[in-house]
Motif scaffolding. Sequence first.
Motif, mmCIF file in Angstrom:
data_model
loop_
_atom_site.group_PDB
_atom_site.id
_atom_site.type_symbol
_atom_site.label_atom_id
_atom_site.label_comp_id
_atom_site.label_asym_id
_atom_site.label_seq_id
_atom_site.Cartn_x
_atom_site.Cartn_y
_atom_site.Cartn_z
ATOM 1 N N GLY A 1 0.818 -1.219 0.000
ATOM 2 C CA GLY A 1 0.000 0.000 0.000
ATOM 3 C C GLY A 1 0.842 1.256 0.000
ATOM 4 O O GLY A 1 0.404 2.308 -0.468
ATOM 5 N N LYS A 2 2.079 1.164 0.496
ATOM 6 C CA LYS A 2 2.880 2.378 0.621
ATOM 7 C C LYS A 2 3.204 2.990 -0.743
ATOM 8 O O LYS A 2 3.460 4.182 -0.847
ATOM 9 C CB LYS A 2 4.141 2.099 1.424
ATOM 10 N N HIS A 3 3.157 2.177 -1.794
ATOM 11 C CA HIS A 3 3.540 2.680 -3.114
ATOM 12 C C HIS A 3 2.451 3.526 -3.764
ATOM 13 O O HIS A 3 2.696 4.142 -4.791
ATOM 14 C CB HIS A 3 3.935 1.502 -4.013
ATOM 15 N N THR B 1 5.279 10.556 -6.367
ATOM 16 C CA THR B 1 6.535 11.310 -6.384
ATOM 17 C C THR B 1 6.287 12.661 -7.073
ATOM 18 O O THR B 1 5.449 12.758 -7.971
ATOM 19 C CB THR B 1 7.623 10.515 -7.141
ATOM 20 N N LEU B 2 7.040 13.660 -6.654
ATOM 21 C CA LEU B 2 6.913 14.982 -7.302
ATOM 22 C C LEU B 2 7.931 15.142 -8.432
ATOM 23 O O LEU B 2 8.020 16.204 -9.045
ATOM 24 C CB LEU B 2 7.126 16.098 -6.278
ATOM 25 N N ALA B 3 8.710 14.085 -8.674
ATOM 26 C CA ALA B 3 9.775 14.196 -9.677
ATOM 27 C C ALA B 3 9.223 14.716 -11.006
ATOM 28 O O ALA B 3 9.798 15.612 -11.612
ATOM 29 C CB ALA B 3 10.442 12.843 -9.874
ATOM 30 N N ILE C 1 11.758 10.386 -18.597
ATOM 31 C CA ILE C 1 11.686 9.271 -17.637
ATOM 32 C C ILE C 1 12.528 9.617 -16.415
ATOM 33 O O ILE C 1 13.665 10.094 -16.550
ATOM 34 C CB ILE C 1 12.206 7.953 -18.264
ATOM 35 N N THR C 2 11.955 9.379 -15.238
ATOM 36 C CA THR C 2 12.741 9.596 -14.020
ATOM 37 C C THR C 2 13.457 8.285 -13.668
ATOM 38 O O THR C 2 12.876 7.206 -13.786
ATOM 39 C CB THR C 2 11.860 10.136 -12.874
ATOM 40 N N VAL C 3 14.725 8.398 -13.257
ATOM 41 C CA VAL C 3 15.534 7.180 -13.033
ATOM 42 C C VAL C 3 16.115 7.159 -11.617
ATOM 43 O O VAL C 3 16.836 8.081 -11.219
ATOM 44 C CB VAL C 3 16.713 7.095 -14.044
ATOM 45 N N GLY D 1 20.323 17.254 -12.528
ATOM 46 C CA GLY D 1 19.930 18.248 -11.522
ATOM 47 C C GLY D 1 18.479 18.671 -11.692
ATOM 48 O O GLY D 1 17.632 17.895 -12.137
ATOM 49 N N ASP D 2 18.225 19.912 -11.339
ATOM 50 C CA ASP D 2 16.856 20.412 -11.209
ATOM 51 C C ASP D 2 16.096 20.495 -12.535
ATOM 52 O O ASP D 2 16.329 21.382 -13.360
ATOM 53 C CB ASP D 2 16.924 21.799 -10.554
ATOM 54 N N GLY D 3 15.121 19.589 -12.684
ATOM 55 C CA GLY D 3 14.330 19.526 -13.915
ATOM 56 C C GLY D 3 13.488 20.765 -14.160
ATOM 57 O O GLY D 3 13.172 21.085 -15.303
ATOM 58 N N ASP E 1 17.953 -1.845 -3.182
ATOM 59 C CA ASP E 1 16.624 -1.310 -2.885
ATOM 60 C C ASP E 1 16.323 -1.307 -1.391
ATOM 61 O O ASP E 1 15.167 -1.197 -0.985
ATOM 62 C CB ASP E 1 15.559 -2.143 -3.620
ATOM 63 N N THR E 2 17.328 -1.446 -0.567
ATOM 64 C CA THR E 2 17.248 -1.480 0.905
ATOM 65 C C THR E 2 16.495 -2.711 1.438
ATOM 66 O O THR E 2 16.194 -2.782 2.620
ATOM 67 C CB THR E 2 16.660 -0.175 1.528
ATOM 68 N N ALA E 3 16.191 -3.667 0.544
ATOM 69 C CA ALA E 3 15.586 -4.918 1.002
ATOM 70 C C ALA E 3 16.576 -6.073 0.817
ATOM 71 O O ALA E 3 16.269 -7.215 1.152
ATOM 72 C CB ALA E 3 14.305 -5.196 0.221
#
Length: 513
Positions: free
Chosen positions: A57-59, A64-66, A103-105, A151-153, A403-405
Amino acid sequence: MIDASEPFARPVRPRWIPPEMLHPPKLDPGPPVGTGQPRYALLINPFYPKDPHASFGKHVLTPTLALTSFAATTPASWRVDYWDENLLKGRPPSDPLPQVVGITVHLTFANRAFELADWYRHRGSKVILGGLHVLSCPDECAQHADALALGDGVQLWPRILTDVENGALKSRYAATYENDYREDPTPRRAILPRSSFLTTTSLIATRGCHNRCGFCYLATEGLRMPYRMRDPSQVASEFLEDRQPYAVFIDNNLGSKPDYLRALCDALRPIEKIWSAAVSIDVTDDPSLIRAMALAGCTGVFVGFESLADQNLADARKKTPKTADYARRVQILHDNGIQVNGSFVLGFDHDRKDVFARTADWVEENRLECATFHILTPYPATPLFRQMEGEGRLLHRDWSRYDTAHAVFRPKHMEPEELEQGYGWLYERLFSHTSIWKRRPGDWRAVAPYLAMSYLYKRSNRFWHQLIQRHLVHAAWKPLIELSRIRHLHYRRKLAVCETAAVEQSNVVAAGV
Ligand code: B12
Ligand code: SF4
């Protein structure tokens, strides 16, 4: 070999995982099409496999504001669409073929981003890659892009589109984060599917952080992100404009500058909405600030405790109060009706095999309503990465497992498999019925909503894909959110009465009566 005497050595039951949560849709080869529909840009957030231990559910809590942040700078003559592959709607759109695909990476989904980039380029679109991974590994990304945005898009996107129109696209565009953040336009949230997220109001008020922990992405070489703040009134108007009862601040650390946070709370208090934010625990240095947060609608904080061992925090160069004082500080938050989601990193050099049980006990003793765990992960180009690389402890460079898992380095006091198993065990324990019940709030009126939210968030992984595919995420959360907002308004009125009484009392004392 996993030590069989450890509590976490008990094998975790294999669970059924909906395949949609693990694999992205296949992209058919398809013929090259042409040059794409002029002045049509498609923005993509690529798919990433979901960690079966944590909440699915967290996803879909908040986007994201990217992409929406720089979408706001798209010239009026362009059409811009948003596509989040994690909303499980199948293959991304290609008819009409967009002239530009942005695309955000991030490193965990870099491979999927590259696959999408190659697919669209093959068909004739111009592909622009941006985001954190482009900044830390530009050469790897360049092979899959017509242009990189470093950097800043927000500053780069209009330049890129103008160059596309003029047939003068360059291979690299770069911008720093040193500009005045107040001048950024409001993110273009209208392009988001509202029914697909708990709330589309991801807000951001500040950039940067007063800390620079060695494991954090903010310590990435070449990333200079001085602390910048938006006007509190700007933030409050954005909140109102999106017409949602609840917002999530996605700031790295909303508490970095206490005076600013107080001013932000003053601006948010009159709009009578609820929100949550990530903070470090030093925000509780001044309990009156926590009261101001509660009165402004803060119902939950995500606290980066990282570790319960002072030595680990000192090694990471995190400026933080002593861990022995954490429990008292959590109580300050609870006393103000603010729920705590504690974030813990596992696998630091002073962590031994008892770290899992000790962390679980502490979370339960202090009744943290939620907890999030991360295996220590050396992100490329950070001081931690250089340290691990220098010590020969990196196990591989398969970014999809950063991925921290997964344990991607050799820990000092356990095997990588033990670290992974302990991580899984912690989620099992904290998401169990017993643990959820143990951590219920002290106020009996808050127990029912706490249980409903906990079960939806922590124990519904079998159903999340269906809610997502049927566009029911917002609808599923809505009653709980509205109930929380009403409860919170009631609670705030009581807090405000106490506050007024305290001020009157101190005036009486000051007047020497
Ligand atoms: C919202 C969020 C989420 C959401 C949504 C994620 C998603 N991808 O859809 C949720 C809660 C689901 C989530 C989950 C996770 N997240 Co997260 N998340 C964030 C958070 C808090 C905000 C992201 C954001 O909106 N930033 C604001 C935007 C404006 O900044 P930006 O993304 O850098 O974009 C700017 C530029 O980079 C550029 N840009 C970006 N993309 C593009 C593309 C183009 C074409 C152009 C021109 C420009 C451009 O323009 C933007 C404006 O300047 C960040 C921390 C943060 N504050 O950034 C962590 C963060 C991105 N998450 C992180 C992690 C590790 C995860 C998880 C793996 C954690 C976990 N174990 O569960 C998961 C899984 C996601 C995954 N596999 O990547 C790390 C990533 C570290 C790294 N080096 O890659 C971060 C940085 C947190 C941290 N402190 O470590 N996350
Ligand atoms: S306090 Fe949090 S956001 Fe700030 S540098 Fe450390 S880990 Fe990053």
